[in-house]
Design an enzyme around this catalytic site. Structure first.
Site, short mmCIF file in Angstrom:
data_model
loop_
_atom_site.label_atom_id
_atom_site.label_comp_id
_atom_site.label_asym_id
_atom_site.label_seq_id
_atom_site.Cartn_x
_atom_site.Cartn_y
_atom_site.Cartn_z
CG HIS A 101 -2.08 -0.90 1.14
ND1 HIS A 101 -3.24 -0.60 0.46
CD2 HIS A 101 -2.26 -2.15 1.63
CE1 HIS A 101 -4.09 -1.61 0.56
NE2 HIS A 101 -3.52 -2.56 1.27
CE LYS A 149 -6.23 13.72 0.58
NZ LYS A 149 -6.45 12.50 -0.17
NE ARG A 150 -1.93 7.83 6.80
CZ ARG A 150 -0.70 7.82 6.28
NH1 ARG A 150 0.31 8.30 6.97
NH2 ARG A 150 -0.48 7.33 5.07
CE LYS A 172 -2.32 10.26 3.17
NZ LYS A 172 -2.85 9.55 2.01
CB THR A 190 -10.31 4.78 -0.99
OG1 THR A 190 -9.97 5.10 0.36
CG2 THR A 190 -9.57 3.52 -1.42
CE LYS A 250 -13.95 5.93 1.02
NZ LYS A 250 -13.13 6.04 2.24
#
Length: 824
Positions: free
Chosen positions: A368, A559-560, A565, A669, A673
């Site tokens: 991942h 998100k985390r 990110k 993901t 969504k």
């Protein structure tokens, strides 16, 4: 007070498949499980009785499915995952069982507001981010596809943590999600497994065969708790089995009677730490050891459970690969590989070669990540102290593997070092991703770009050595939770157009394309989005005291919190817009009104991530209080983002921020969504963004930033972030404003570490992509002015993203990796 229902004392004669039947079962549970009449019940009593009634309806099929599986011995999937981010269970189980309307009517007949009961449910604290939510989506889809599956994991007592903000800074508090117990789990202490640690190994003569055995130093009990995982209205109910740690000798009465009460329960405290918290902070040696204990604890219990309770009597272990596939969800469960070898060789007395053949047929590995630091390694000193027999087994696996590498490639010492399961620097360690790759029948990435980079950049030698072992399975999300439940208004609009079949065949959303050209459908689609914004505004007002302004574009990044990110890039955009207005260089009337929503937790030991959270909140405090931008910019950061809040935020979003540095995000993901709920994406060509953009079309996606090859080329040339700072006036003004103390009460020291990180380190090239990002955001502003065209693009995003169903992901796993047909 509630009146006594006329059926309150009537016997239960069958499942709750009618309104009267549901009422009877509900009242029975209220009376005999909670011990109260309806008239004296609390809302907690009513919630538990209600949940038990839904549970009862599913239970007969659950038990029948277990019986049939024991009888048929069909090949199934054991999904090994350190986390499952389930979300609330009540509505999902109502939907799966087809009971929503019956239950609603039944509660109304009892004078009960079903929404009041829904509000009592606490989300299970069993996961953190995308990895855990993916696992939850996958087990949902396996049940919906009627594939036998047991999900195995840990029953964390406190989850990861409940996030609060104090003076804008993250504070971690225990997430006591089990404080009121939960009606959805079934404890089975009689099926506990004893899990060993420490000690030493010895060799012995077994009728002329020299064997090894492990003499452990201490052990704990793993107690199983079962959860039902129902398929969508197909009668299938699979199992999620979570393990809780207990001491084998939890209480010493002699010591207690001597007055040393703390010592009397020391063993219990020590053992129970194993299942206390998800991802314990591991910057200390004790934290690292606890993480390894957790990982071995749950996989050892799971393998023992499967071999003891799921196989037919007299089962020939040579056939184990035809009976089960253990899917390793990232590197956390990879210690299962030497554990299965230990069981087969030491306990079942199989020869090594036969055991290794079985093991290689029973495991598959999903990677991942592309970040080297996220590919777990365990120092051999720690692993040898905690699991001495397993280290011996790993050494032998590595020796035989490297012998095969030498036979294939010769004495290429650099290749040998690069491929060895045992790394030598900075300390001698076991590289778990390598072990999983050597042992797994298949290795998969989770998006096309990620899988390509996995083969070409992360594990290229293994890809060459094992032709055909690497494959791709792009992630997906369950449409039941993230469209049907999260967005009932949009679901109703889709069902009106297409019928109900799309819920299990998401590719049917393609049929919506023609509706994008229908002005009336576009208008109704806009009404749905507006209703979702109003609902979110209400939730945030009640939950956090926030309000979402009418008429604002909702720009969302949830998100985390991790530097790759690039929440920092989003924040620089906000600071740039704010600075432009307050400096007078930009007319406030020219700014598209936006509300920016962040949601993220930072790992407790991740200092830079926590500083970024502090800065986001500090910017929000200043921006939200400045009358000069009052009707144009707002920054909201609701604490403790989770699935429950996601189900409100995602349907309301206009713009989805997917802005990681190209080549760093495995898949994502959240991006799926948002697109499925009608948000447009601004993003880099990274992870599954690549596939989203290809499907929805360039006209319906806001692309910016460097490609992965361009990122590599810039690194190779020598990336100097300060050069980008000097060259771009807008960037310079934004960073200077942060550095000036404008968001920290004039104290320049508070956010100096962030500024220095951007100017002198910037591992994830925030400054290099800043200019392109700002230009793309200007394009977003212009596009949003034409609401009709924006709505058309949003509908096309929904219509063209059916590929991202976790049902399709599961079919890909079944076809390419597992070969586990449905059992109908």
């Amino acid at each position: 007070m509630h009146a006594t229902h006329p059926l309150a004392l009537a016997p239960v004669t069958g499942p709750a498949s009618s309104v009267d039947g549901f009422v009877r079962q509900f009242l029975r549970n209220l009376n005999y499980e909670r011990g109260v009449p309806l008239s004296a019940s609390s809302v907690t009593d009513r919630y538990y009785a209600f949940a038990m009634t839904v549970r009862d309806y599913l239970m007969a099929r659950w038990l029948e499915d277990q019986r049939r599986q024991r009888e048929q011995q069909a090949k199934g999937v054991c999904y090994l995952s350190a986390e499952y981010l389930l979300g609330r269970q009540l509505d999902n189980n109502l939907l799966a069982s087809g009971l929503t309307d019956i239950a609603t009517e039944a509660m109304a007949a009892c004078g009960i507001d079903i929404d009041e009961l829904r509000a009592q449910e606490v989300e299970p604290g069993l996961g953190n981010g995308g990895l855990g939510r993916l696992a939850a989506c996958f087990i949902d889809s396996l049940a919906t596809l009627s594939v036998p599956n047991i999900g195995y994991g840990i029953r964390y007592e406190y989850g990861i943590f409940r996030q609060t903000f104090v003076d804008g800074q993250q504070v971690e508090q225990p997430d006591a999600w089990l404080a009121m117990d939960t009606p959805w789990e079934f404890p089975h202490p009689e099926a506990a497994q004893e899990i060993s640690f420490g000690g030493h190994t010895e060799t012995y003569d077994d009728d002329g065969v020299l064997r090894s055995r492990w003499i452990p130093g201490w052990n704990v009990q793993a107690l199983p708790y079962n959860y039902m995982v129902p398929g969508y209205q197909n009668g299938r109910v699979n199992t999620l089995r979570l393990w809780s740690a207990k001491a084998t000798d939890s209480f010493d009465l002699r010591v207690f009677n001597s007055g040393d009460y703390e010592e009397a329960v020391r063993a219990q405290t020590f053992a129970e730490n194993i299942s206390k918290v998800l991802y314990p902070e591991d910057s200390t040696p004790q934290g690292k050891e606890l993480r390894l204990q957790q990982q071995y604890f749950f996989v050892a219990a799971s393998i023992a459970d499967f071999l003891q309770h799921q196989l037919a009597d007299g089962f020939d272990l040579a056939g184990l690969p035809d009976r089960v596939i253990f899917q390793l969800n990232d590197t956390h469960p990879v210690i299962a590989v030497p554990e299965l070898m230990r069981v087969l060789v030491d306990e079942k007395k199989l020869e090594w070669d036969e055991a290794w053949k079985i093991t290689q047929g029973c495991f598959a590995y999903t990677c991942h990540t592309l970040l080297p630091e996220a590919l777990e390694v365990w120092p051999v000193d720690l692993l040898g102290r905690l699991l001495p027999r397993h280290l011996e087994i790993i050494y032998r696996i590595n020796d035989e593997f490297l012998a095969a590498v030498r036979e294939r490639f010769g004495d290429d010492e650099m290749r040998i070092r690069n491929m060895s399961i045992i790394g030598e620097v900075p300390v001698r360690s076991v590289r778990m991703a390598y072990l999983a790759t050597v042992a797994g029948a298949k290795v998969n990435g989770v998006a096309e770009l990620h899988s390509q980079l996995l083969r070409d950049k992360v594990l290229p030698d293994f890809n060459e050595f094992y032709p055909g072992k690497f494959t791709n399975v792009t992630n997906g999300v369950t449409p039941r939770r993230f469209v049907r439940l999260a967005n009932p208004e949009l679901s109703g609009l889709i069902t009106e157009a297409l019928g109900t079949g799309w819920i299990t065949d998401l590719e049917r959303l393609r049929e919506l394309e023609s509706y994008a050209e229908d002005p009336e459908f576009r208008a109704r689609f806009r009404e749905v989005k507006a209703a979702n914004k109003r609902r979110l505004s209400h939730v945030l007002h009640v939950r956090d005291g926030f309000d979402v302004s009418d008429g604002h574009m909702l720009d969302v990044m949830v998100k985390r919190l991790h530097e790759y990110k690039r929440q920092m890039l989003k924040l620089l955009h906000i600071v740039t817009a704010y600075e432009g207005i307050v400096s007078g260089r930009v007319d406030v009337a020219d700014i598209q009104p936006r509300t920016f929503i962040f949601g993220a937790k930072a790992a407790p030991g991740y200092v830079m991530a926590k500083q970024i959270i502090h800065l986001i909140n500090a910017v929000g405090s200043v921006v939200n209080a400045d009358p000069r931008v009052a009707d144009r910019l707002k920054v909201l950061f609701p604490p403790n983002y989770n699935v429950t809040l996601a189900e409100r935020v995602i349907p309301a979003a206009d713009l989805s921020e997917q802005i990681s540095l190209a080549g760093k995000e495995a898949s994502g993901t959240g991006n799926m969504k948002f697109a499925l709920n009608g948000a447009l994406t601004i993003g880099t060509d990274d992870g599954a963004n690549v596939e989203i953009r290809e499907l929805v079309g360039d006209d319906n996606f806001f692309l910016f930033g460097m490609s992965e090859p361009e990122v590599e080329a810039l690194w190779a040339r020598g990336y100097r972030p300060a050069d980008f700072y000097q060259a771009d006036e807008g960037l310079r003004r934004a960073i200077d404003l942060i550095a000036s103390g404008a968001f920290s009460g004039g104290d320049k020291r508070v956010f100096e570490p962030i500024v220095s990180n951007l100017l002198y380190d910037d591992r994830f090239m925030v400054l290099a992509d800043y200019s392109s990002y700002i230009q793309a955001q200007a394009t977003v502003d212009a596009a949003y002015q034409d609401q009709d065209a924006w709505t058309r693009s949003a509908i096309l995003n929904v219509a063209r993203c059916g590929f991202f169903s976790s049902d399709r992901s599961m079919r890909d796993y079944i076809e390419r990796i597992w070969h586990t047909p449905p059992v109908l």
